[in-house]
Motif scaffolding. Sequence first.
Motif, PDB file in Angstrom:
ATOM      1  N   VAL A   1      12.014  -4.281  22.163  1.00  0.00           N
ATOM      2  CA  VAL A   1      10.685  -4.352  21.588  1.00  0.00           C
ATOM      3  C   VAL A   1       9.805  -5.155  22.533  1.00  0.00           C
ATOM      4  O   VAL A   1      10.239  -6.163  23.086  1.00  0.00           O
ATOM      5  N   GLU A   2       8.601  -4.724  22.705  1.00  0.00           N
ATOM      6  CA  GLU A   2       7.661  -5.412  23.594  1.00  0.00           C
ATOM      7  C   GLU A   2       6.524  -5.988  22.765  1.00  0.00           C
ATOM      8  O   GLU A   2       5.903  -5.282  21.980  1.00  0.00           O
ATOM      9  N   TRP A   3       6.274  -7.284  22.926  1.00  0.00           N
ATOM     10  CA  TRP A   3       5.212  -7.974  22.206  1.00  0.00           C
ATOM     11  C   TRP A   3       4.171  -8.464  23.196  1.00  0.00           C
ATOM     12  O   TRP A   3       4.477  -8.748  24.345  1.00  0.00           O
ATOM     13  N   TYR A   4       2.955  -8.603  22.736  1.00  0.00           N
ATOM     14  CA  TYR A   4       1.869  -9.197  23.508  1.00  0.00           C
ATOM     15  C   TYR A   4       1.392 -10.424  22.728  1.00  0.00           C
ATOM     16  O   TYR A   4       0.453 -10.336  21.949  1.00  0.00           O
ATOM     17  N   PRO A   5       2.057 -11.556  22.934  1.00  0.00           N
ATOM     18  CA  PRO A   5       1.749 -12.726  22.096  1.00  0.00           C
ATOM     19  C   PRO A   5       0.368 -13.297  22.366  1.00  0.00           C
ATOM     20  O   PRO A   5      -0.162 -13.208  23.473  1.00  0.00           O
ATOM     21  N   ASP A   6      -0.185 -13.864  21.320  1.00  0.00           N
ATOM     22  CA  ASP A   6      -1.452 -14.582  21.423  1.00  0.00           C
ATOM     23  C   ASP A   6      -1.255 -15.811  22.292  1.00  0.00           C
ATOM     24  O   ASP A   6      -2.108 -16.160  23.096  1.00  0.00           O
ATOM     25  N   SER A   7      -0.091 -16.468  22.138  1.00  0.00           N
ATOM     26  CA  SER A   7       0.274 -17.602  22.993  1.00  0.00           C
ATOM     27  C   SER A   7       1.790 -17.739  22.999  1.00  0.00           C
ATOM     28  O   SER A   7       2.465 -17.260  22.092  1.00  0.00           O
ATOM     29  N   ILE A   8       2.291 -18.407  24.038  1.00  0.00           N
ATOM     30  CA  ILE A   8       3.729 -18.643  24.146  1.00  0.00           C
ATOM     31  C   ILE A   8       3.941 -19.902  24.981  1.00  0.00           C
ATOM     32  O   ILE A   8       3.195 -20.158  25.932  1.00  0.00           O
ATOM     33  N   ILE A  39      11.275 -22.300  22.631  1.00  0.00           N
ATOM     34  CA  ILE A  39      10.144 -21.487  23.061  1.00  0.00           C
ATOM     35  C   ILE A  39       9.409 -21.128  21.774  1.00  0.00           C
ATOM     36  O   ILE A  39      10.036 -20.707  20.802  1.00  0.00           O
ATOM     37  N   VAL A  40       8.100 -21.313  21.740  1.00  0.00           N
ATOM     38  CA  VAL A  40       7.317 -20.967  20.553  1.00  0.00           C
ATOM     39  C   VAL A  40       6.377 -19.832  20.914  1.00  0.00           C
ATOM     40  O   VAL A  40       5.596 -19.931  21.868  1.00  0.00           O
ATOM     41  N   MET A  41       6.481 -18.737  20.161  1.00  0.00           N
ATOM     42  CA  MET A  41       5.651 -17.558  20.399  1.00  0.00           C
ATOM     43  C   MET A  41       4.747 -17.343  19.190  1.00  0.00           C
ATOM     44  O   MET A  41       5.219 -17.374  18.047  1.00  0.00           O
ATOM     45  N   THR A  42       3.457 -17.146  19.436  1.00  0.00           N
ATOM     46  CA  THR A  42       2.490 -16.870  18.379  1.00  0.00           C
ATOM     47  C   THR A  42       2.022 -15.432  18.524  1.00  0.00           C
ATOM     48  O   THR A  42       1.542 -15.030  19.585  1.00  0.00           O
ATOM     49  N   LEU A  43       2.196 -14.667  17.462  1.00  0.00           N
ATOM     50  CA  LEU A  43       1.815 -13.253  17.460  1.00  0.00           C
ATOM     51  C   LEU A  43       0.725 -13.006  16.425  1.00  0.00           C
ATOM     52  O   LEU A  43       0.709 -13.645  15.372  1.00  0.00           O
ATOM     53  N   ASN A  44      -0.157 -12.051  16.711  1.00  0.00           N
ATOM     54  CA  ASN A  44      -1.089 -11.571  15.705  1.00  0.00           C
ATOM     55  C   ASN A  44      -0.325 -10.604  14.811  1.00  0.00           C
ATOM     56  O   ASN A  44       0.378  -9.721  15.306  1.00  0.00           O
ATOM     57  N   LEU A  45      -0.452 -10.773  13.512  1.00  0.00           N
ATOM     58  CA  LEU A  45       0.258  -9.902  12.570  1.00  0.00           C
ATOM     59  C   LEU A  45      -0.497  -8.593  12.371  1.00  0.00           C
ATOM     60  O   LEU A  45      -1.722  -8.576  12.255  1.00  0.00           O
ATOM     61  N   SER A  46       0.238  -7.497  12.332  1.00  0.00           N
ATOM     62  CA  SER A  46      -0.357  -6.204  12.014  1.00  0.00           C
ATOM     63  C   SER A  46      -0.504  -6.088  10.497  1.00  0.00           C
ATOM     64  O   SER A  46       0.013  -6.923   9.747  1.00  0.00           O
ATOM     65  N   ILE A 106      11.032 -19.333  11.669  1.00  0.00           N
ATOM     66  CA  ILE A 106       9.723 -18.707  11.481  1.00  0.00           C
ATOM     67  C   ILE A 106       8.861 -19.788  10.858  1.00  0.00           C
ATOM     68  O   ILE A 106       9.164 -20.290   9.767  1.00  0.00           O
ATOM     69  N   ILE A 107       7.816 -20.173  11.568  1.00  0.00           N
ATOM     70  CA  ILE A 107       6.966 -21.283  11.128  1.00  0.00           C
ATOM     71  C   ILE A 107       6.060 -20.786   9.999  1.00  0.00           C
ATOM     72  O   ILE A 107       5.553 -19.659  10.065  1.00  0.00           O
ATOM     73  N   PRO A 108       5.856 -21.586   8.951  1.00  0.00           N
ATOM     74  CA  PRO A 108       5.024 -21.143   7.826  1.00  0.00           C
ATOM     75  C   PRO A 108       3.638 -20.686   8.285  1.00  0.00           C
ATOM     76  O   PRO A 108       3.028 -21.278   9.174  1.00  0.00           O
ATOM     77  N   SER A 109       3.170 -19.600   7.679  1.00  0.00           N
ATOM     78  CA  SER A 109       1.842 -19.044   7.972  1.00  0.00           C
ATOM     79  C   SER A 109       0.899 -19.401   6.841  1.00  0.00           C
ATOM     80  O   SER A 109       1.289 -19.404   5.671  1.00  0.00           O
ATOM     81  N   ASN A 110      -0.352 -19.678   7.193  1.00  0.00           N
ATOM     82  CA  ASN A 110      -1.370 -19.999   6.194  1.00  0.00           C
ATOM     83  C   ASN A 110      -2.171 -18.755   5.848  1.00  0.00           C
ATOM     84  O   ASN A 110      -2.627 -18.033   6.737  1.00  0.00           O
ATOM     85  N   PHE A 111      -2.317 -18.508   4.560  1.00  0.00           N
ATOM     86  CA  PHE A 111      -3.164 -17.427   4.068  1.00  0.00           C
ATOM     87  C   PHE A 111      -4.068 -18.013   2.996  1.00  0.00           C
ATOM     88  O   PHE A 111      -3.616 -18.784   2.153  1.00  0.00           O
ATOM     89  N   ALA A 112      -5.348 -17.642   3.023  1.00  0.00           N
ATOM     90  CA  ALA A 112      -6.290 -18.136   2.028  1.00  0.00           C
ATOM     91  C   ALA A 112      -7.438 -17.153   1.903  1.00  0.00           C
ATOM     92  O   ALA A 112      -7.716 -16.369   2.825  1.00  0.00           O
ATOM     93  N   TYR A 113      -8.107 -17.189   0.771  1.00  0.00           N
ATOM     94  CA  TYR A 113      -9.234 -16.296   0.538  1.00  0.00           C
ATOM     95  C   TYR A 113     -10.318 -16.502   1.597  1.00  0.00           C
ATOM     96  O   TYR A 113     -10.905 -15.554   2.080  1.00  0.00           O
ATOM     97  N   GLN A 116     -10.213 -14.489   5.146  1.00  0.00           N
ATOM     98  CA  GLN A 116     -10.140 -13.031   5.135  1.00  0.00           C
ATOM     99  C   GLN A 116     -10.732 -12.374   6.372  1.00  0.00           C
ATOM    100  O   GLN A 116     -10.412 -11.224   6.665  1.00  0.00           O
ATOM    101  N   ASN A 117     -11.556 -13.057   7.119  1.00  0.00           N
ATOM    102  CA  ASN A 117     -12.132 -12.494   8.342  1.00  0.00           C
ATOM    103  C   ASN A 117     -11.396 -12.962   9.597  1.00  0.00           C
ATOM    104  O   ASN A 117     -11.860 -12.739  10.700  1.00  0.00           O
ATOM    105  N   GLU A 118     -10.254 -13.635   9.421  1.00  0.00           N
ATOM    106  CA  GLU A 118      -9.456 -14.110  10.542  1.00  0.00           C
ATOM    107  C   GLU A 118      -8.210 -13.255  10.689  1.00  0.00           C
ATOM    108  O   GLU A 118      -7.737 -12.653   9.730  1.00  0.00           O
ATOM    109  N   VAL A 119      -7.671 -13.238  11.897  1.00  0.00           N
ATOM    110  CA  VAL A 119      -6.429 -12.511  12.155  1.00  0.00           C
ATOM    111  C   VAL A 119      -5.263 -13.386  11.722  1.00  0.00           C
ATOM    112  O   VAL A 119      -5.184 -14.556  12.089  1.00  0.00           O
ATOM    113  N   ALA A 120      -4.353 -12.810  10.935  1.00  0.00           N
ATOM    114  CA  ALA A 120      -3.176 -13.552  10.500  1.00  0.00           C
ATOM    115  C   ALA A 120      -2.240 -13.739  11.683  1.00  0.00           C
ATOM    116  O   ALA A 120      -2.061 -12.848  12.509  1.00  0.00           O
ATOM    117  N   LYS A 121      -1.620 -14.898  11.772  1.00  0.00           N
ATOM    118  CA  LYS A 121      -0.739 -15.253  12.890  1.00  0.00           C
ATOM    119  C   LYS A 121       0.683 -15.478  12.393  1.00  0.00           C
ATOM    120  O   LYS A 121       0.900 -15.905  11.263  1.00  0.00           O
TER     121      LYS A 121
END
Length: 135
Positions: A1-8, A39-46, A106-113, A116-121
């Motif tokens: 699988v190939e990923w394009y991380p937001d940061s690593i 190694i910490v990899m941050t991905l944008n969630l689809s 898997i580091i906890p992800s923050n979701f909030a109302y 809604q205009n941000e990309v989930a990580k």
Amino acid sequence: VEWYPDSITLPSRSFQVYTDTIYGTHKQFPYKQQFNDEIVMTLNLSQNNAERDYFENWMNSIVGFNNVANLDMIKIRESSLNIWTTTPTGTVSGTYAVYGAYPSSIIPSNFAYGMQNEVAKLQVTFNYYKYYYYA
């Protein structure tokens, strides 16, 4: 699988040293390579969370819900994670072949109302045995 991380975070290493004291002077001599184990990899969630699903399944294949470890999934004799750094034009400038890599958390992800205009990580932390760097 190939990923394009937001940061690593790129892997790192140092030396383990032997300290010798001769007539009050401390001298340190390196004797062994020491690899940092994270190694910490941050991905944008689809939209369908395919990235989260992939890493959840990978972690379940190492230690399932029955808490039995499947250490055959951790390959220390082959590269299980490759990281390529590139120039702005897309040319590969360096390769990190990481051996024995596996997702350790898997580091906890923050979701909030209000988000809604941000990309989930998704942030995933990897442990590893060693790496080789190729320019």
